[in-house]
Design an enzyme around this catalytic site. Structure first.
Site, PDB file in Angstrom:
ATOM      1  N   GLU A 134       4.095 -46.995  44.847  1.00  0.00           N
ATOM      2  CA  GLU A 134       4.676 -46.359  43.660  1.00  0.00           C
ATOM      3  C   GLU A 134       4.376 -47.216  42.455  1.00  0.00           C
ATOM      4  OE1 GLU A 134       8.797 -45.134  43.368  1.00  0.00           O
ATOM      5  OE2 GLU A 134       8.846 -44.678  45.506  1.00  0.00           O
ATOM      6  N   GLU A 136      12.330 -48.193  49.483  1.00  0.00           N
ATOM      7  CA  GLU A 136      13.025 -49.226  48.686  1.00  0.00           C
ATOM      8  C   GLU A 136      14.302 -49.680  49.398  1.00  0.00           C
ATOM      9  OE1 GLU A 136      13.495 -47.601  44.707  1.00  0.00           O
ATOM     10  OE2 GLU A 136      11.478 -48.237  44.175  1.00  0.00           O
TER      11      GLU A 136
END
Ligand code: BG6
Length: 477
Positions: free
Chosen positions: A367, A175
């Site tokens: 995810e 991320e």
């Protein structure tokens, strides 16, 4: 009415995802150094405790370090094809700036990858998942310092050489766009985002982007068969209304994250960022070689997906909703999880299409999942389980939308369900926020036997994988 076929391509990589700092524990074992994640003892927004003192959950986490064989056996039983996990940088280079790696740390991942191979599970490895040696944050000021590029490259080359033949898929930074919202978590930079000079923050971003490109180059040199991806927290931003001001605000917000994909895929800074830097008096030091380095672009992109956000230019309508690390305008059409994260399965289809239209590169959903409170109950066979229909329903809806995106023509490589074995939450540092299909008996206060139990979702997911998603279609009425 029965919907049209929901088909996943042959070889679709169904799997699960974990991160070292949230599952391994063994914080001081076998020469490991403290990491930035150890210091965030109160969660992502807490002030780092340097060095970490007293009890904190991640110190032992779910002790994957010592339970990995049992855990991988469970994952094998579930039939997963891929396990996304991360290497703890601070296990390999405890301080981060050493020449020689810590052999004991390297050996642990040797054992781990060998164990995965026994079950035919492909590893997908993140080099830095919200974790870096704490020393690099305290002594160098984290990623704001250019020297981190060299340390990271040295670390990456070390693990590429070591695990060549065992690992094929790599991700650089988890991320990467979230460094803007949680700078210590993402980049070892102390201070609240709004208090940090934007030039320092974007300099750190620049260093990570250069480092990501450099290690992508290194990976391809070391093994042309390596596939390297970037990893972006993927949240589509919808305009709250069709007011053109809202539409432009949504575009602006969206670009805060798309910028990271644009550089990774197109190999250069987009024009809109140049304007943004100019208007905000942000100055970034580009070394002479950086432009060339950035041209080493990724083979695929990967996203986490938990929610969408809204944007509005109208201050009065700006009701905030808490999301994953960043918060944004609440969407009145969506429900939310117990932690206030808005649930939007269709947003997954939307963002997969958006990114594919933009980049034309394969996309890995690395995810997705529901953080929820679970209740352990007797299963009638002398053991325990969790009747987590809420989690099944969440995953089912998201997988259906992923399948819709496949039908839209998006090249989706796979789906790894977040925290497939319960682990410590990143934002809130809790055990009670659970994502897993496997329950781990550990509580927020550190009590618990660490025993593992199969939840109802365990069997559901096994069926999904066994049928390559076809059972999702049967459920469609
Ligand atoms: C992602 C992170 O942002 O979301 C994970 O990559 C994190 O590390 C996951 O655990 C879920 O967030 P949380 O705060 O519920 O653990």
């Amino acid at each position: 009415m029965k919907a049209q076929k929901l088909l996943f391509p042959d070889g679709f990589l169904f799997g699960g995802a974990l991160a070292a700092n949230q599952c391994e524990g063994a914080a001081g074992t076998d020469g490991k150094g403290y990491s930035t994640a150890d210091a965030l003892t109160g969660g992502v927004f807490s002030a780092p405790q340097i060095p970490p003192k007293g009890f904190y959950l991640k110190e032992e986490a779910v002790d994957f370090y010592h339970h990995y064989k049992e855990d991988i056996a469970l994952l094998g039983e579930m039939g997963i094809k891929v396990l996304r996990l991360s290497i703890a940088w601070s296990r390999i280079f405890p301080n981060g700036d050493e020449e020689e790696p810590n052999e004991k740390g390297l050996k642990f991942y040797d054992r781990l990858f060998d164990e995965l191979e026994k079950y035919g599970i492909e590893p997908l490895v993140t080099l830095s998942h919200y974790e870096m040696p704490l020393y690099l944050a305290t002594e160098y000021g984290g990623w704001a310092d250019r020297r981190l590029i060299g340390f990271f490259e040295h670390y990456a080359r070390t693990v590429f050489e070591r695990y060549k033949g065992k690992v094929r898929y790599w991700l650089t930074f988890n991320e990467i766009n979230m460094i803007l919202h949680a700078p210590f978590n993402g980049g070892g930079i102390q201070g609240k985002p709004e208090e940090i000079d934007k030039s320092i923050l974007y300099q750190a971003v620049h260093h990570q982007l250069v480092a990501s490109a450099l290690v992508t180059k290194a990976a391809h040199e070391i093994d042309p068969g390596f596939r390297v991806g970037c990893m972006i927290a993927g949240s589509p931003i919808y305009p709250l209304t069709c007011d053109p001001e809202d539409v432009l605000e949504a575009m602006r917000k969206d670009r805060e994250s798309l910028f990271f994909g644009d550089v990774h895929v197109r190999g250069q800074y987009p024009g809109y960022m140049k304007r943004f830097f100019e208007e905000n008096h942000i100055r970034i030091q580009f070394a002479q070689e950086d432009e060339e380095i950035l041209k080493n672009t990724v083979d695929f992109i990967s996203i986490s997906y938990y929610m969408s956000y809204c944007a509005t230019a109208n201050e009065e309508k700006n009701t905030q909703s808490q999301g994953n690390i960043m918060s944004a305008v609440k969407n009145p059409y969506l429900e939310e999880s117990d932690w206030g994260w808005q649930i939007d399965p269709k947003g997954l289809r939307y963002i997969l299409n958006q990114l594919y239209d933009r980049y034309q590169l394969p996309i890995f959903i690395v995810e997705n999942g529901l953080g929820a409170k679970d209740v352990l109950v007797e299963d009638g066979n002398g053991s325990y389980t969790v009747n987590d229909d809420y989690r099944i329903s969440y995953a089912e809806q998201h997988l259906r939308e992923a399948a819709e995106a496949v039908r839209d023509g998006v090249d989706v490589l796979g789906y790894t369900s977040w925290g497939i074995i319960d682990l410590v939450s990143n934002t809130s540092n809790q055990m009670s926020k659970r994502y897993g299909f496997v329950y781990v008996d550990r509580n927020d206060d550190g009590s618990g036997s660490l025993k593992r139990y199969r939840k109802k979702s365990f069997y559901w997911y096994r069926n999904v994988i066994e049928t390559n998603g076809a059972c999702l279609e049967e459920c469609e009425k």
